[in-house]
Design a protein around this motif. Structure first.
Motif, mmCIF file in Angstrom:
data_model
loop_
_atom_site.group_PDB
_atom_site.id
_atom_site.type_symbol
_atom_site.label_atom_id
_atom_site.label_comp_id
_atom_site.label_asym_id
_atom_site.label_seq_id
_atom_site.Cartn_x
_atom_site.Cartn_y
_atom_site.Cartn_z
ATOM 1 N N ARG A 277 43.984 45.494 36.858
ATOM 2 C CA ARG A 277 42.833 45.872 37.725
ATOM 3 C C ARG A 277 43.354 45.368 39.249
ATOM 4 N NH1 ARG A 277 36.940 46.828 35.814
ATOM 5 N NH2 ARG A 277 37.167 48.128 37.654
ATOM 6 N N ASP A 278 44.248 44.322 39.184
ATOM 7 C CA ASP A 278 44.599 43.626 40.389
ATOM 8 C C ASP A 278 45.973 43.425 40.273
ATOM 9 O OD1 ASP A 278 45.048 42.097 42.485
ATOM 10 O OD2 ASP A 278 43.107 40.694 42.127
ATOM 11 N N ASN A 279 46.790 43.996 41.298
ATOM 12 C CA ASN A 279 48.260 44.034 41.128
ATOM 13 C C ASN A 279 48.790 42.456 41.609
ATOM 14 O OD1 ASN A 279 49.399 46.765 40.775
ATOM 15 N ND2 ASN A 279 47.924 47.331 42.480
ATOM 16 N N ARG A 280 47.875 41.958 42.406
ATOM 17 C CA ARG A 280 48.339 40.479 42.696
ATOM 18 C C ARG A 280 48.331 39.523 41.356
ATOM 19 N NH1 ARG A 280 44.012 39.611 47.134
ATOM 20 N NH2 ARG A 280 42.922 40.430 45.275
ATOM 21 N N ARG A 281 47.479 39.996 40.312
ATOM 22 C CA ARG A 281 47.580 39.007 39.122
ATOM 23 C C ARG A 281 48.063 39.985 37.902
ATOM 24 N NH1 ARG A 281 43.104 37.921 42.336
ATOM 25 N NH2 ARG A 281 42.809 35.712 42.565
ATOM 26 N N ARG A 282 48.628 41.045 37.970
ATOM 27 C CA ARG A 282 49.185 41.997 36.993
ATOM 28 C C ARG A 282 49.997 41.125 35.756
ATOM 29 N NH1 ARG A 282 54.370 44.587 37.262
ATOM 30 N NH2 ARG A 282 55.747 43.708 38.906
ATOM 31 N N MET A 283 50.665 40.230 36.027
ATOM 32 C CA MET A 283 51.543 39.521 34.993
ATOM 33 C C MET A 283 50.513 38.433 34.271
ATOM 34 S SD MET A 283 54.000 41.130 35.574
ATOM 35 C CE MET A 283 55.153 40.219 34.373
ATOM 36 N N ASN A 284 49.368 38.138 34.919
ATOM 37 C CA ASN A 284 48.521 36.868 34.219
ATOM 38 C C ASN A 284 47.205 37.808 33.705
ATOM 39 O OD1 ASN A 284 50.555 35.082 34.883
ATOM 40 N ND2 ASN A 284 49.754 35.065 37.036
ATOM 41 N N GLU A 285 46.704 38.706 34.473
ATOM 42 C CA GLU A 285 45.451 39.327 33.816
ATOM 43 C C GLU A 285 45.752 40.720 33.360
ATOM 44 O OE1 GLU A 285 42.653 38.576 36.923
ATOM 45 O OE2 GLU A 285 42.881 36.432 37.003
ATOM 46 N N ARG A 286 46.199 40.761 32.202
ATOM 47 C CA ARG A 286 46.400 42.176 31.786
ATOM 48 C C ARG A 286 45.297 42.442 30.861
ATOM 49 N NH1 ARG A 286 51.367 45.418 32.068
ATOM 50 N NH2 ARG A 286 53.091 43.991 33.094
ATOM 51 N N ILE A 287 44.841 43.711 30.553
ATOM 52 C CA ILE A 287 43.681 44.229 29.882
ATOM 53 C C ILE A 287 44.198 45.065 28.870
ATOM 54 C CG2 ILE A 287 41.641 45.740 29.916
ATOM 55 C CD1 ILE A 287 41.642 45.114 33.135
ATOM 56 N N SER A 288 44.072 44.866 27.606
ATOM 57 C CA SER A 288 44.425 45.569 26.409
ATOM 58 C C SER A 288 44.070 46.923 26.579
ATOM 59 C CB SER A 288 44.099 45.085 25.004
ATOM 60 O OG SER A 288 44.245 45.789 24.039
ATOM 61 N N THR A 289 45.008 47.885 26.303
ATOM 62 C CA THR A 289 44.823 49.277 26.060
ATOM 63 C C THR A 289 43.801 49.718 25.080
ATOM 64 O OG1 THR A 289 47.062 49.699 27.219
ATOM 65 C CG2 THR A 289 45.670 51.836 26.423
ATOM 66 N N TRP A 290 44.013 49.082 24.105
ATOM 67 C CA TRP A 290 43.256 49.349 22.960
ATOM 68 C C TRP A 290 41.648 48.876 23.331
ATOM 69 C CZ3 TRP A 290 43.685 52.043 18.959
ATOM 70 C CH2 TRP A 290 44.716 52.332 18.403
ATOM 71 N N ASP A 291 41.368 47.674 24.025
ATOM 72 C CA ASP A 291 40.256 47.519 24.379
ATOM 73 C C ASP A 291 39.315 48.496 25.250
ATOM 74 O OD1 ASP A 291 40.461 45.145 23.244
ATOM 75 O OD2 ASP A 291 40.647 43.869 25.010
ATOM 76 N N ILE A 292 40.399 49.182 26.238
ATOM 77 C CA ILE A 292 39.719 50.306 26.920
ATOM 78 C C ILE A 292 39.422 51.465 25.809
ATOM 79 C CG2 ILE A 292 40.323 52.062 28.693
ATOM 80 C CD1 ILE A 292 42.047 50.003 30.036
ATOM 81 N N LEU A 293 40.265 51.825 25.194
ATOM 82 C CA LEU A 293 40.001 52.822 24.276
ATOM 83 C C LEU A 293 38.689 52.688 23.486
ATOM 84 C CD1 LEU A 293 43.474 53.606 23.004
ATOM 85 C CD2 LEU A 293 42.009 55.245 24.052
ATOM 86 N N ASN A 294 38.343 51.557 23.048
ATOM 87 C CA ASN A 294 37.363 51.048 22.252
ATOM 88 C C ASN A 294 36.072 50.831 23.030
ATOM 89 O OD1 ASN A 294 38.408 50.809 19.640
ATOM 90 N ND2 ASN A 294 39.418 48.886 20.222
ATOM 91 N N LYS A 295 36.065 50.318 24.329
ATOM 92 C CA LYS A 295 34.956 50.168 25.142
ATOM 93 C C LYS A 295 34.545 51.359 25.592
ATOM 94 C CE LYS A 295 33.820 47.596 29.412
ATOM 95 N NZ LYS A 295 34.099 46.647 30.390
ATOM 96 N N PHE A 296 35.235 52.231 26.389
ATOM 97 C CA PHE A 296 34.572 53.563 26.853
ATOM 98 C C PHE A 296 34.418 54.614 25.906
ATOM 99 C CE2 PHE A 296 36.638 50.812 30.191
ATOM 100 C CZ PHE A 296 35.626 50.800 31.188
ATOM 101 N N ALA A 297 33.327 55.274 25.919
ATOM 102 C CA ALA A 297 32.855 56.515 25.137
ATOM 103 C C ALA A 297 33.805 57.608 25.536
ATOM 104 C CB ALA A 297 31.390 56.874 25.217
ATOM 105 N N ALA A 298 33.597 58.532 24.153
ATOM 106 C CA ALA A 298 34.385 59.702 24.421
ATOM 107 C C ALA A 298 34.134 60.534 25.425
ATOM 108 C CB ALA A 298 34.440 60.369 22.933
ATOM 109 N N ASP A 299 33.065 60.553 26.106
ATOM 110 C CA ASP A 299 32.382 61.356 27.156
ATOM 111 C C ASP A 299 33.088 61.048 28.494
ATOM 112 O OD1 ASP A 299 31.176 58.998 27.316
ATOM 113 O OD2 ASP A 299 28.942 59.949 27.780
ATOM 114 N N TYR A 300 33.844 60.108 28.454
ATOM 115 C CA TYR A 300 34.635 59.624 29.903
ATOM 116 C C TYR A 300 35.586 61.077 30.150
ATOM 117 C CZ TYR A 300 32.514 55.418 31.344
ATOM 118 O OH TYR A 300 31.695 54.438 31.792
ATOM 119 N N ARG A 301 35.689 61.160 31.371
ATOM 120 C CA ARG A 301 36.864 61.958 31.748
ATOM 121 C C ARG A 301 38.106 60.874 32.397
ATOM 122 N NH1 ARG A 301 32.404 64.810 30.620
ATOM 123 N NH2 ARG A 301 32.415 66.730 31.386
#
Length: 389
Positions: A277-301
């Motif tokens: 989410r922050d390009n200045r910290r992209r090497m240190n603060e990564r977010i798992s793509t699996w977490d996104i798939l599990n966190k956000f419901a299927a009604d998201y566009r």
């Protein structure tokens, strides 16, 4: 008639049809306009253009075809007949009209007769105007200011024709977007509901309650109406996307103001096992793509924004990423998004006509089941229309 004008419009990519051309010919037959090129421009645009985004294309085509035609003689000489249009024209004419045309020697002879008749009428009108002008101003000013027959009359009207002003240029659907136009396009993706505390004045209910209360003010409140659509955006950053930073910044800004439920993330070239989410910290603060798939419901566009320009192995192979080792190929991650979310599009800032020359763009478009759209007014509107279904 006007078949060459029709073909010129097609060459300038104005989506005109033969039916619309016949409507124009029918209007000319009824003399809705006569012997006035400015009025013919307005009539032909009304008959032939059904979408205001094509006004600029029409103006350019009209200016190209009728360049230098400032009188009815030039207009008539521009009329070209072919067998198909001849038959269609004859369907619009009564038997008496057809007999009159045959007596004159055919359609070409009829056009020539009309031209001569108009020239005689123009000559007479010019003489009358000259006499009236001399009576008003004296001989020093001479006869009328412009050409005869009403074409280009008035004070220097033909110095700049209406179609050459091209006041609709900014409506061309192939131009790049500005923030305001992006917002207008994004508003196609709207689903409103009244949510939250009742803190908005309900004018209609207030008026009715006040009337029922004998004129004593009775304020009625209601929850604010908000766009309830949920959106996740993923922006490609760096590399070849540096050339598109400005337009992507405008798109990013517009999404922040248009959607209440919005999540935004970055990736480089293609989606793998993590984003940030922050390009200045992209090497240190990564977010798992699996977490996104599990966190956000299927009604998201889901909206991916990127040029999809890379080596094909970055999409198809493990270890294809140019920045780190990815255990699974990017194509697998895209497929997981498609399996999870019904509404997902890819917005590409590169010109659509160049896509066929990039194998990675073609691969990405295929992975997206064809739902890749250019970052233009029409492209963004089509993408939002798909997401709103």
């Amino acid at each position: 008639m006007l078949i060459n004008f029709f073909l010129t419009l097609r060459r300038y990519k104005v989506p005109v049809t033969l039916r619309e051309l016949m409507d124009l010919l029918a209007a000319l037959k009824e003399r809705v306009v006569y012997a006035n090129l400015d009025e013919f421009y307005l009539l032909s645009r009304t008959c032939l253009v059904k979408d205001e985004t094509n006004y600029d294309k029409f103006d350019r085509a009209f200016g190209s075809y009728f360049k230098g035609l400032d009188d009815i003689k030039g207009l008539l000489e521009s009329l070209v007949l072919d067998d198909l249009l001849r038959r269609e024209i004859e369907k619009l004419l009564s038997e008496s009209d057809l007999q009159e045309i045959r007596d004159l020697g055919g359609l070409e002879a009829f056009i020539e007769a009309v031209r001569k008749q108009r020239e005689e009428e123009e000559r007479r009108q010019a003489e009358e105007r000259a006499q009236q002008e001399n009576q008003r101003k004296g001989d020093r000013d001479g006869p009328g200011q412009e050409g005869p027959g009403g074409l280009g009359q008035g004070k220097k009207r033909k110095a700049r024709r209406v179609w050459n002003q091209r006041q609709y240029k900014n409506l061309d659907d192939s131009v790049e977007l500005g923030t305001r136009n992006i917002k207008m396009a994004l508003r196609r993706l709207r689903k409103f509901a009244r949510t939250g505390a009742p803190d908005e004045l309900d004018m209609d209910t207030t008026i009715k309650a006040t009337a029922d209360n004998g004129g004593l003010l009775d304020l009625k409140m209601r929850p604010e109406r908000r766009n309830t659509v949920k959106v996740l955006t993923f922006f490609d950053i760096g590399g070849s996307m540096d050339a598109h930073v400005k337009i992507c910044e405008e798109l990013f800004s517009a999404t922040k103001t248009e959607f209440k439920h919005l999540g935004s993330y970055y990736f480089h070239n293609f989606i793998y096992e993590s984003v940030w989410r922050d390009n200045r910290r992209r090497m240190n603060e990564r977010i798992s793509t699996w977490d996104i798939l599990n966190k956000f419901a299927a009604d998201y566009r889901i909206v991916f924004v990127g040029d999809a320009t890379m080596a094909p192995y970055e999409i198809t192979h493990s270890g294809g990423s140019v920045e780190h080792w990815n255990d699974e190929p990017g194509a697998l991650w895209i497929r997981r998004f498609i399996d999870r979310y019904d509404k997902i599009v890819w917005i590409n800032p590169t010109p659509q006509e160049t896509w066929e020359y990039s194998s990675s763009v073609g691969m990405t478009q295929k992975l997206m089941d064809g739902h890749m759209y250019p970052l233009t007014i029409r492209g963004l509107e089509e993408g939002m229309n798909f997401l709103s279904r």
